[in-house]
Design a protein around this motif. Sequence first.
Motif, PDB file in Angstrom:
ATOM      1  N   GLY A 231       0.820  -1.203   0.000  1.00 60.03           N
ATOM      2  CA  GLY A 231       0.000   0.000   0.000  1.00 60.03           C
ATOM      3  C   GLY A 231       0.852   1.250   0.000  1.00 60.03           C
ATOM      4  O   GLY A 231       2.066   1.216  -0.244  1.00 60.03           O
ATOM      5  N   ALA A 232       0.203   2.379   0.285  1.00 58.67           N
ATOM      6  CA  ALA A 232       0.882   3.667   0.298  1.00 58.67           C
ATOM      7  C   ALA A 232       0.378   4.495   1.470  1.00 58.67           C
ATOM      8  O   ALA A 232      -0.800   4.425   1.832  1.00 58.67           O
ATOM      9  CB  ALA A 232       0.662   4.414  -1.011  1.00 58.67           C
TER      10      ALA A 232
ATOM     11  N   GLY B 104       1.800   9.287  -0.078  1.00 56.83           N
ATOM     12  CA  GLY B 104       2.180   8.564  -1.280  1.00 56.83           C
ATOM     13  C   GLY B 104       3.341   7.603  -1.110  1.00 56.83           C
ATOM     14  O   GLY B 104       3.679   6.873  -2.044  1.00 56.83           O
ATOM     15  N   GLN B 105       3.972   7.590   0.065  1.00 57.68           N
ATOM     16  CA  GLN B 105       5.097   6.699   0.306  1.00 57.68           C
ATOM     17  C   GLN B 105       4.649   5.242   0.253  1.00 57.68           C
ATOM     18  O   GLN B 105       3.789   4.807   0.992  1.00 57.68           O
ATOM     19  CB  GLN B 105       5.707   6.985   1.676  1.00 57.68           C
ATOM     20  CG  GLN B 105       6.775   5.999   2.130  1.00 57.68           C
ATOM     21  CD  GLN B 105       8.029   6.061   1.292  1.00 57.68           C
ATOM     22  OE1 GLN B 105       8.693   7.081   1.245  1.00 57.68           O
ATOM     23  NE2 GLN B 105       8.353   4.964   0.606  1.00 57.68           N
ATOM     24  N   LEU B 106       5.246   4.480  -0.664  1.00 58.65           N
ATOM     25  CA  LEU B 106       4.908   3.076  -0.811  1.00 58.65           C
ATOM     26  C   LEU B 106       5.559   2.235   0.289  1.00 58.65           C
ATOM     27  O   LEU B 106       6.661   2.555   0.757  1.00 58.65           O
ATOM     28  CB  LEU B 106       5.359   2.560  -2.175  1.00 58.65           C
ATOM     29  CG  LEU B 106       4.575   3.039  -3.397  1.00 58.65           C
ATOM     30  CD1 LEU B 106       5.336   2.663  -4.667  1.00 58.65           C
ATOM     31  CD2 LEU B 106       3.171   2.446  -3.419  1.00 58.65           C
TER      32      LEU B 106
ATOM     33  N   THR C 193       8.542  -2.443   5.046  1.00 59.12           N
ATOM     34  CA  THR C 193       9.681  -1.921   4.284  1.00 59.12           C
ATOM     35  C   THR C 193       9.183  -0.804   3.377  1.00 59.12           C
ATOM     36  O   THR C 193       8.277  -1.022   2.552  1.00 59.12           O
ATOM     37  CB  THR C 193      10.317  -3.025   3.427  1.00 59.12           C
ATOM     38  OG1 THR C 193      10.775  -4.085   4.277  1.00 59.12           O
ATOM     39  CG2 THR C 193      11.496  -2.481   2.627  1.00 59.12           C
ATOM     40  N   PHE C 194       9.745   0.381   3.529  1.00 55.24           N
ATOM     41  CA  PHE C 194       9.374   1.502   2.677  1.00 55.24           C
ATOM     42  C   PHE C 194      10.195   1.438   1.395  1.00 55.24           C
ATOM     43  O   PHE C 194      11.413   1.218   1.429  1.00 55.24           O
ATOM     44  CB  PHE C 194       9.604   2.825   3.409  1.00 55.24           C
ATOM     45  CG  PHE C 194       8.704   3.008   4.599  1.00 55.24           C
ATOM     46  CD1 PHE C 194       7.370   3.350   4.430  1.00 55.24           C
ATOM     47  CD2 PHE C 194       9.185   2.803   5.885  1.00 55.24           C
ATOM     48  CE1 PHE C 194       6.531   3.493   5.528  1.00 55.24           C
ATOM     49  CE2 PHE C 194       8.354   2.950   6.990  1.00 55.24           C
ATOM     50  CZ  PHE C 194       7.028   3.299   6.808  1.00 55.24           C
TER      51      PHE C 194
ATOM     52  N   GLY D 169       6.734   0.679  -7.309  1.00 51.49           N
ATOM     53  CA  GLY D 169       6.127  -0.640  -7.403  1.00 51.49           C
ATOM     54  C   GLY D 169       4.621  -0.548  -7.426  1.00 51.49           C
ATOM     55  O   GLY D 169       4.040   0.438  -6.960  1.00 51.49           O
ATOM     56  N   GLU D 170       3.984  -1.544  -7.977  1.00 52.89           N
ATOM     57  CA  GLU D 170       2.535  -1.612  -8.015  1.00 52.89           C
ATOM     58  C   GLU D 170       2.037  -2.427  -6.811  1.00 52.89           C
ATOM     59  O   GLU D 170       2.618  -3.460  -6.473  1.00 52.89           O
ATOM     60  CB  GLU D 170       2.067  -2.280  -9.309  1.00 52.89           C
ATOM     61  CG  GLU D 170       2.437  -1.511 -10.568  1.00 52.89           C
ATOM     62  CD  GLU D 170       1.700  -0.183 -10.672  1.00 52.89           C
ATOM     63  OE1 GLU D 170       0.545  -0.112 -10.183  1.00 52.89           O
ATOM     64  OE2 GLU D 170       2.272   0.774 -11.223  1.00 52.89           O
ATOM     65  N   ILE D 171       0.964  -1.947  -6.189  1.00 58.57           N
ATOM     66  CA  ILE D 171       0.398  -2.663  -5.052  1.00 58.57           C
ATOM     67  C   ILE D 171      -0.022  -4.062  -5.490  1.00 58.57           C
ATOM     68  O   ILE D 171      -0.689  -4.240  -6.503  1.00 58.57           O
ATOM     69  CB  ILE D 171      -0.802  -1.893  -4.470  1.00 58.57           C
ATOM     70  CG1 ILE D 171      -0.318  -0.567  -3.868  1.00 58.57           C
ATOM     71  CG2 ILE D 171      -1.518  -2.719  -3.406  1.00 58.57           C
ATOM     72  CD1 ILE D 171      -1.437   0.323  -3.364  1.00 58.57           C
TER      73      ILE D 171
END
Length: 446
Positions: free
Chosen positions: A398-399, A403-405, A420-421, A425-427
């Motif tokens: 998620g994010a 917006g941080q993934l 882990t930040f 990448g796509e969720i």
Amino acid sequence: MGLSACDGRADGVSAPRISFVTMGCAKNEVDSAAMARALSGAGYAVVEDVEGADVIVINTCSFIQAATEESLEAIFEAARLPRVAAGDAAIVVAGCMPARYGDDLADELEEARAFVPCSKEDDIVAVVEAIVGPVPAAAGETATSAGAPAELARPAFSYVKISDGCDRFCSYCTIPHIRGRYHSFPYEDIRAAVAREVAQGAREIVLIAQDTGRWGQDLPGGRDLAWLVDALAGAFPDTWLRVMYVQPEGVTDALLAVMAARENVCSYLDIPLQHVSEPLLRAMNRPGSAEKFAAAIEHIRALVPDITLRTTLIAGFPGETEGEFEALCDFVAEAPFDYVGVFPYSREEGTAAYDLPDQLDEDEKAERAQILRDVADTACAARVAARIGRSYRVLVEGAEEDGQLYGRAQCQAPEVDGVTFIEAGEIGSFVDVVITDTLLYEMEGE
């Protein structure tokens, strides 16, 4: 007074709305999802909106007193909702509390319309139908349920139970009284559950139970947990598989061999030790000792060098001396584990430990638990920091609002081990990253 099928709904033919509030552990989440699917299949609308629901199912936890109190507060909070207070909506109390307290709970808890213990959760459709009536024939096409409460819908992982109940009767534990005796679920049912979750988008399946290591011992055919994990890994090669709650004697060489051989089986074990003092362990009705546990951990790491290990420990068990507590702290300080969960002993009526002598007071138990947590944080943070510079595959989950993934590596179990930040990448996808920094249990990768 029962609710009619159209109470509170303007069109008179819409499906009754059912909402879930789930307390406690992941096993309860699985049970809530199963009840929600049954209700959805019967035509009821399973919705996230508790305030607008016609029936609120509160799946309670009662493992320890604190969990019981949290569940009671959830019930009282639901009872204060306007539609419930006006008699236009009903509360159903399900799960551990009805299983543990039985008729006593029904006598005391007037806020609930019905009670559904763990062993009767398959009857949830009949229970709801008795309250709101059957789904109107014209409402079948209007139900918009996704089949599970919104809070259970995970974009990247799902829990699957492989058994229920427990035969251990640890002296502090209420689970055998709540869930009953141990029984494995058949492989075909487990495989079907995994297939369903994968079809709905899960990229990781977490296998859970009260005692996962015992799977298969009560089934014909000589199958065991190692066989189950290997079979599922082969059937779902693009899905991570993780095993939680394996008692020490359930960690077999065969299971470790599967972890070493299968890339999609997480090299991760959650092994609850509870303590390392042999006298206290015997008082807990558990096997083991500090020496045996240390040897077992050494053996595990020899067979699977990159394995991640988690445990849970109890501080302040009756009769725990200062020396025994210091020995527990020393064991944890030597950093044999990557993650440690610590709980102060909870004195529960109906358990053998309730009547043990030398009970510690609440302040002392809380103080010892916090000391042990601090020791664990220091030791485990060092192990996590040692990952800097290493490459990991991360499942993007998620994010943040900015917006941080974020995601998780195989060394991070859902909901307990941090995240882990990552930069891109796509969720729901896997990305390979190099760990650049850590902060306690969180990691950063690029």
